[in-house]
Design an enzyme around this catalytic site. Structure first.
Site, PDB file in Angstrom:
ATOM      1  N   MET A 101       3.196   2.390  -8.717  1.00  0.00           N
ATOM      2  CA  MET A 101       4.077   1.221  -8.657  1.00  0.00           C
ATOM      3  C   MET A 101       3.319   0.057  -8.002  1.00  0.00           C
ATOM      4  O   MET A 101       3.924  -0.898  -7.521  1.00  0.00           O
ATOM      5  CB  MET A 101       5.354   1.555  -7.882  1.00  0.00           C
ATOM      6  CG  MET A 101       6.148   2.670  -8.577  1.00  0.00           C
ATOM      7  SD  MET A 101       7.913   2.631  -8.248  1.00  0.00           S
ATOM      8  CE  MET A 101       7.937   2.923  -6.506  1.00  0.00           C
ATOM      9  N   TYR A 110       0.655  -2.078  -5.374  1.00  0.00           N
ATOM     10  CA  TYR A 110       0.393  -2.254  -3.946  1.00  0.00           C
ATOM     11  C   TYR A 110      -0.472  -1.082  -3.472  1.00  0.00           C
ATOM     12  O   TYR A 110      -0.104  -0.312  -2.580  1.00  0.00           O
ATOM     13  CB  TYR A 110       1.694  -2.360  -3.136  1.00  0.00           C
ATOM     14  CG  TYR A 110       1.485  -3.246  -1.932  1.00  0.00           C
ATOM     15  CD1 TYR A 110       1.347  -4.623  -2.093  1.00  0.00           C
ATOM     16  CD2 TYR A 110       1.365  -2.723  -0.648  1.00  0.00           C
ATOM     17  CE1 TYR A 110       1.094  -5.448  -1.005  1.00  0.00           C
ATOM     18  CE2 TYR A 110       1.119  -3.545   0.436  1.00  0.00           C
ATOM     19  CZ  TYR A 110       0.993  -4.901   0.242  1.00  0.00           C
ATOM     20  OH  TYR A 110       0.737  -5.707   1.314  1.00  0.00           O
ATOM     21  N   LEU A 111      -1.621  -0.988  -4.110  1.00  0.00           N
ATOM     22  CA  LEU A 111      -2.474   0.200  -3.986  1.00  0.00           C
ATOM     23  C   LEU A 111      -3.068   0.351  -2.587  1.00  0.00           C
ATOM     24  O   LEU A 111      -3.351  -0.635  -1.909  1.00  0.00           O
ATOM     25  CB  LEU A 111      -3.600   0.118  -5.030  1.00  0.00           C
ATOM     26  CG  LEU A 111      -3.139  -0.057  -6.478  1.00  0.00           C
ATOM     27  CD1 LEU A 111      -4.348  -0.109  -7.409  1.00  0.00           C
ATOM     28  CD2 LEU A 111      -2.183   1.033  -6.918  1.00  0.00           C
ATOM     29  N   HIS A 112      -3.263   1.606  -2.203  1.00  0.00           N
ATOM     30  CA  HIS A 112      -3.910   1.920  -0.924  1.00  0.00           C
ATOM     31  C   HIS A 112      -4.888   3.066  -1.152  1.00  0.00           C
ATOM     32  O   HIS A 112      -5.064   3.509  -2.310  1.00  0.00           O
ATOM     33  CB  HIS A 112      -2.855   2.262   0.134  1.00  0.00           C
ATOM     34  CG  HIS A 112      -1.863   3.285  -0.328  1.00  0.00           C
ATOM     35  ND1 HIS A 112      -2.191   4.600  -0.545  1.00  0.00           N
ATOM     36  CD2 HIS A 112      -0.558   3.178  -0.667  1.00  0.00           C
ATOM     37  CE1 HIS A 112      -1.137   5.263  -0.957  1.00  0.00           C
ATOM     38  NE2 HIS A 112      -0.125   4.425  -1.057  1.00  0.00           N
ATOM     39  N   HIS A 114      -3.967   5.945  -3.422  1.00  0.00           N
ATOM     40  CA  HIS A 114      -4.121   5.713  -4.869  1.00  0.00           C
ATOM     41  C   HIS A 114      -5.595   5.803  -5.273  1.00  0.00           C
ATOM     42  O   HIS A 114      -5.920   6.318  -6.338  1.00  0.00           O
ATOM     43  CB  HIS A 114      -3.601   4.323  -5.248  1.00  0.00           C
ATOM     44  CG  HIS A 114      -2.125   4.144  -5.055  1.00  0.00           C
ATOM     45  ND1 HIS A 114      -1.593   3.297  -4.106  1.00  0.00           N
ATOM     46  CD2 HIS A 114      -1.071   4.721  -5.684  1.00  0.00           C
ATOM     47  CE1 HIS A 114      -0.276   3.351  -4.171  1.00  0.00           C
ATOM     48  NE2 HIS A 114       0.070   4.197  -5.106  1.00  0.00           N
ATOM     49  N   GLN A 154       8.475  15.241  -6.351  1.00  0.00           N
ATOM     50  CA  GLN A 154       8.190  14.490  -7.579  1.00  0.00           C
ATOM     51  C   GLN A 154       7.122  15.228  -8.404  1.00  0.00           C
ATOM     52  O   GLN A 154       7.247  15.385  -9.619  1.00  0.00           O
ATOM     53  CB  GLN A 154       7.706  13.082  -7.226  1.00  0.00           C
ATOM     54  CG  GLN A 154       7.106  12.328  -8.397  1.00  0.00           C
ATOM     55  CD  GLN A 154       6.783  10.888  -8.078  1.00  0.00           C
ATOM     56  OE1 GLN A 154       7.678  10.059  -8.019  1.00  0.00           O
ATOM     57  NE2 GLN A 154       5.518  10.556  -7.889  1.00  0.00           N
ATOM     58  N   SER A 190       1.175   5.145   2.410  1.00  0.00           N
ATOM     59  CA  SER A 190       2.282   4.820   1.508  1.00  0.00           C
ATOM     60  C   SER A 190       2.384   3.310   1.412  1.00  0.00           C
ATOM     61  O   SER A 190       2.143   2.610   2.404  1.00  0.00           O
ATOM     62  CB  SER A 190       3.588   5.381   2.091  1.00  0.00           C
ATOM     63  OG  SER A 190       4.699   4.747   1.506  1.00  0.00           O
ATOM     64  N   SER A 191       2.740   2.818   0.235  1.00  0.00           N
ATOM     65  CA  SER A 191       2.916   1.360   0.084  1.00  0.00           C
ATOM     66  C   SER A 191       4.015   0.879   1.020  1.00  0.00           C
ATOM     67  O   SER A 191       4.021  -0.268   1.461  1.00  0.00           O
ATOM     68  CB  SER A 191       3.286   1.018  -1.355  1.00  0.00           C
ATOM     69  OG  SER A 191       2.338   1.574  -2.231  1.00  0.00           O
TER      70      SER A 191
HETATM   71  O1  PAF Z   1       4.988   7.829  -7.283  1.00  0.00           O
HETATM   72  C1  PAF Z   1       5.191   6.721  -7.810  1.00  0.00           C
HETATM   73  O2  PAF Z   1       4.544   5.728  -7.500  1.00  0.00           O
HETATM   74  C2  PAF Z   1       6.280   6.589  -8.863  1.00  0.00           C
HETATM   75  O3  PAF Z   1       7.353   7.407  -8.599  1.00  0.00           O
HETATM   76  C3  PAF Z   1       5.751   6.813 -10.313  1.00  0.00           C
HETATM   77  C4  PAF Z   1       5.260   8.238 -10.497  1.00  0.00           C
HETATM   78  C5  PAF Z   1       4.636   5.844 -10.619  1.00  0.00           C
HETATM   79  C6  PAF Z   1       6.889   6.586 -11.315  1.00  0.00           C
HETATM   80  O4  PAF Z   1       7.385   5.298 -11.235  1.00  0.00           O
END
Ligand code: PAF
Length: 288
Positions: free
Chosen positions: A30, A32-34, A37, A153, A185-186
């Protein structure tokens, strides 16, 4: 590196890449990478010739009172980080192309989504599985990489791909932490200075439980362990509410009430805690 904004172009490209026998790796995000990611990108690069990363703040996975409108966004910075990390394509769609007017199809995984986050965030996983299924259909990756930080998730997505015979291999990559143990976490950007100083206690509580479980002479009373973890977290003034501290079978996510009959199972200890309006999750896996 190229930014792709349309589904049509992305699908044509990935179909062509597959015809050329390229191995495609995919990191859905989603934005706002850290560093967390970046570790997923590294994992994808190890396995693939071409790496796609999607940036899409998926409205469907946010509840009405959640942080959709203030979720942090910074495409320029994300672009720079992706370029440096060796991403080949960013898929960056708008809401109107992901959910056009009249959109009415959803993916739902039952059972695994009932407890933990599913209990506190009704509808969240329906949103996650729907968007991930759409993204997998668009990108057609051989490998898809998700973080262990969102343990439920990861399990739910793995189950969806197995049940629906989706031709991608799900890779779950370890949680990346700040030096004081806070899981990246973002959403950490929301924390005030005081909350940020208290937040590493989530990891401290998880590590405490792990140490206790691994001690041979500990009697392994889960309720006692949970209350000790809870005490440790509540000792921090800014930790205002514990949504849950849960012990589950890592593979089935079934709740573990006693260690007695679960000697060989890998245990997932997970928790969700509110620091004022900021809700953080974290977990640890105890492999046995
Ligand atoms: O983990 C996330 O950033 C989100 O839940 C994902 C997997 C990109 C789905 O929107």
């Amino acid at each position: 590196m190229k930014i792709i904004r349309t589904i049509n172009y992305a699908q044509k490209l990935t179909t062509k890449l597959r015809e050329q026998k390229k191995i495609i790796g995919f990191v859905p995000t989603m934005g706002y990478l850290h560093k967390g990611h970046l570790s997923l990108i590294k994992e994808a690069k190890k396995k693939s010739d071409i790496v796609f990363l999607s940036i899409y703040v998926n409205p469907l996975q946010f509840g009405p009172k959640e942080d959709l409108s203030r979720y942090p966004r910074n495409l320029k910075r994300d672009e720079m980080l992706c370029r440096r990390a060796g991403v080949d394509y960013i898929f960056y769609p708008e809401d109107k192309i992901m959910y056009p007017e009249g959109y009415s199809t959803y993916a739902v995984v039952e059972n695994l989504t009932r407890g933990l986050e599913g209990k506190f965030r009704p509808g969240h996983f329906k949103g996650v599985t729907t968007i991930v299924l759409k993204l997998l259909n668009i990108i057609q990756p051989h490998y898809s990489v998700f973080g262990q930080k969102d343990a439920q998730q990861a399990a739910v997505i793995k189950k969806m791909t197995e049940d629906l015979n989706i031709n991608t291999k799900i890779i779950i990559s370890p949680t990346i932490r700040e030096t004081d143990g806070l899981a990246m976490s973002s959403r950490n950007i929301y924390l005030t200075k005081e909350q940020r100083a208290d937040a590493p206690y989530l990891n401290k509580a998880l590590e405490y439980a792990k140490r206790k479980i691994q001690l041979d002479n500990y009697n392994k009373d889960i309720d006692f362990l949970r209350s000790q973890m809870s005490k440790l977290i509540k000792s921090r003034k800014t930790a205002t509410k514990i949504d849950y501290i849960s012990f589950n079978d890592y593979n089935t996510l079934e709740e573990i009430k006693s260690f007695k009959n679960n000697k060989k199972k890998s245990i997932l200890i997970s928790l969700a805690v509110r620091f004022g309006k900021v809700r953080l999750i974290d977990n640890i896996i105890i492999k046995r």
